[in-house]
Write a protein that holds these residues in place. Sequence first.
Motif, short mmCIF file in Angstrom:
data_model
loop_
_atom_site.label_atom_id
_atom_site.label_comp_id
_atom_site.label_asym_id
_atom_site.label_seq_id
_atom_site.Cartn_x
_atom_site.Cartn_y
_atom_site.Cartn_z
N GLY A 134 47.15 -46.54 11.71
CA GLY A 134 45.91 -46.52 12.18
C GLY A 134 45.04 -47.65 11.44
N VAL A 135 43.80 -47.47 12.04
CA VAL A 135 42.59 -48.36 11.67
C VAL A 135 42.46 -48.07 10.18
CG1 VAL A 135 40.20 -48.93 11.85
CG2 VAL A 135 41.72 -48.49 13.91
N THR A 136 42.46 -46.89 9.78
CA THR A 136 42.29 -46.62 8.31
C THR A 136 43.42 -46.95 7.60
OG1 THR A 136 40.99 -44.49 8.87
CG2 THR A 136 41.82 -44.57 6.58
N GLY A 137 44.89 -46.78 7.93
CA GLY A 137 45.76 -47.33 7.00
C GLY A 137 45.84 -49.10 7.07
N TRP A 138 45.36 -49.58 8.17
CA TRP A 138 45.35 -51.07 8.23
C TRP A 138 44.01 -51.63 7.07
CZ3 TRP A 138 41.64 -54.72 9.12
CH2 TRP A 138 41.95 -55.96 9.66
N VAL A 139 42.92 -50.74 7.18
CA VAL A 139 42.08 -51.25 6.21
C VAL A 139 42.40 -51.24 4.62
CG1 VAL A 139 39.80 -50.59 5.41
CG2 VAL A 139 40.15 -50.90 7.77
N ALA A 140 43.07 -49.94 4.64
CA ALA A 140 43.69 -49.91 3.08
C ALA A 140 44.62 -50.71 2.76
CB ALA A 140 44.17 -48.53 2.82
N LYS A 173 41.36 -50.17 23.33
CA LYS A 173 41.83 -51.47 23.41
C LYS A 173 42.15 -52.16 22.23
CE LYS A 173 38.70 -52.35 27.19
NZ LYS A 173 37.58 -53.14 27.95
N ASP A 174 42.10 -51.50 21.23
CA ASP A 174 42.77 -51.81 19.47
C ASP A 174 44.06 -51.21 19.26
OD1 ASP A 174 42.96 -52.16 16.77
OD2 ASP A 174 40.93 -52.94 17.25
N LYS A 175 44.91 -52.30 19.22
CA LYS A 175 46.33 -51.66 18.83
C LYS A 175 46.48 -51.08 17.57
CE LYS A 175 48.55 -55.34 21.63
NZ LYS A 175 49.43 -56.48 21.43
N ARG A 176 45.55 -51.02 16.53
CA ARG A 176 45.48 -50.55 15.48
C ARG A 176 45.35 -49.02 15.42
NH1 ARG A 176 41.46 -54.55 12.38
NH2 ARG A 176 40.39 -54.16 14.28
N PHE A 177 44.59 -48.69 16.44
CA PHE A 177 44.08 -47.20 16.36
C PHE A 177 45.29 -46.44 16.74
CE2 PHE A 177 41.98 -43.38 18.61
CZ PHE A 177 41.12 -43.29 17.42
N ARG A 235 39.76 -34.10 15.14
CA ARG A 235 38.67 -33.14 15.28
C ARG A 235 37.47 -33.60 15.98
NH1 ARG A 235 39.39 -30.63 9.25
NH2 ARG A 235 41.47 -30.34 9.29
N VAL A 236 37.27 -34.87 16.44
CA VAL A 236 36.09 -35.61 16.95
C VAL A 236 36.67 -36.60 17.95
CG1 VAL A 236 34.73 -35.44 14.80
CG2 VAL A 236 36.09 -37.30 15.05
N MET A 237 35.80 -36.92 18.87
CA MET A 237 35.93 -37.98 19.90
C MET A 237 35.45 -39.40 19.03
SD MET A 237 37.26 -36.72 22.50
CE MET A 237 36.78 -38.12 23.70
N VAL A 238 36.40 -40.44 19.41
CA VAL A 238 36.08 -41.82 18.67
C VAL A 238 36.09 -42.65 19.94
CG1 VAL A 238 36.60 -43.56 17.27
CG2 VAL A 238 37.08 -41.05 16.53
N GLY A 239 35.03 -43.46 20.21
CA GLY A 239 34.97 -44.63 21.03
C GLY A 239 34.91 -45.91 20.42
N SER A 240 34.08 -45.90 19.34
CA SER A 240 33.93 -47.19 18.35
C SER A 240 33.99 -46.80 17.19
CB SER A 240 32.82 -47.89 18.81
OG SER A 240 31.53 -47.01 18.91
N LEU A 241 34.39 -47.75 16.25
CA LEU A 241 34.56 -47.24 15.02
C LEU A 241 34.36 -48.44 13.72
CD1 LEU A 241 36.11 -45.44 12.78
CD2 LEU A 241 38.10 -46.51 13.35
N VAL A 242 33.87 -48.15 12.65
CA VAL A 242 33.55 -49.17 11.64
C VAL A 242 34.38 -48.50 10.33
CG1 VAL A 242 32.24 -50.52 10.29
CG2 VAL A 242 31.40 -50.17 12.56
N SER A 243 35.42 -49.24 10.00
CA SER A 243 36.12 -48.72 8.94
C SER A 243 36.06 -49.74 7.59
CB SER A 243 37.56 -48.33 9.22
OG SER A 243 38.15 -47.91 8.13
N VAL A 244 35.75 -49.29 6.44
CA VAL A 244 35.19 -50.07 5.32
C VAL A 244 36.14 -49.72 4.07
CG1 VAL A 244 33.44 -50.69 3.72
CG2 VAL A 244 32.72 -50.07 6.06
N PRO A 245 36.99 -50.86 3.63
CA PRO A 245 37.68 -50.51 2.28
C PRO A 245 36.67 -50.18 1.18
CG PRO A 245 37.47 -53.02 2.77
CD PRO A 245 36.83 -52.23 3.98
N LEU A 246 37.03 -49.34 0.44
CA LEU A 246 36.43 -48.93 -0.90
C LEU A 246 37.17 -49.60 -2.18
CD1 LEU A 246 35.31 -45.38 -0.24
CD2 LEU A 246 34.11 -47.51 0.14
#
Length: 298
Positions: free
Chosen positions: A143-149, A162-166, A173-184
């Motif tokens: 997923g996007v979160t795992g890709w960011v990590a 349209k994003d293959k990472r998603f 539990r929530v609807m997602v249309g657009s996303l910003v994921s940030v590594p900590l």
Amino acid sequence: MENSELIHLIRQVLDNKVSKSELALIADKETRLLVQKIYFMGMEKRIAYSSLNDLRINYDKMVNALSCSIRLLQLYDHPMPLADACQCALQVIGREMDFQNGSIFLPDQGRLRLVATYRREDRVAKAVEGSGDEVPTFAFGEGVTGWVAQYREIAFVTDVEKDKRFAPRRDARVMVGSLVSVPLISGDELLGAMNFSHPNTSYFSEGDMRIFHVLGEFVSYFLDHTYYINQLIESHPANLVPNGMADAVEQRVNSLIPRVQRASAHINAGIDPELGDDIQSLLEEIVELRQMLKRDKG
């Protein structure tokens, strides 16, 4: 063309109800040139207004982000479990920034485990309780979160379909249309990943992405320092936290608060020519505070 017809046409142009191609069909050359000039003047005015409005929105978001950073700095020396710190960070950011849902994932036994969430409709951040399959997790690279990590890079997704990472999840539990994921990240260590989403596609701009990236750096320092404080308390329970640095940070933070309030007042009253310099000065103050805290930790 009669005067009444010309006046009606000019009003149509000013209301942006006539296209450039339609104006090119006017037979009389002088009338056509006059109306085309009015058309382009109106277009320039709309572009200028749109640019000014975008500038005002971006300044507003920058001030809100600075406010979040200051609040996180005020919590710097408060010992708390790391999951509670994640919940606290999302609560602070949720009060100031524009997004629908937020979440923070932390590494746990080779995966990324959801530890805190924020939902706009609830207006409150919550710690995620449970164990095993009860709590959503991602493998590194999933997923996007795992890709960011895995790659330790920010992900800016305008349309998740349209994003293959998603990777859609059944337990979502929530609807997602657009996303910003940030590594900590702290130094070479991955602390986790922080997500901000909205049900609508293309909701976030590149400016939002940069602001969330900066907030991610502050949250990283906040979580890293919280872990450091907890370790210090466990090692020296009788002597919790040295007060010297905390007092210095608190004094500097308190001096920044009225300046952020002034900047906010400038925005509410309209664009002020000195606003850019004021915000740049605030940013420099924040950077210097971060350097002080890093020196103290070292």
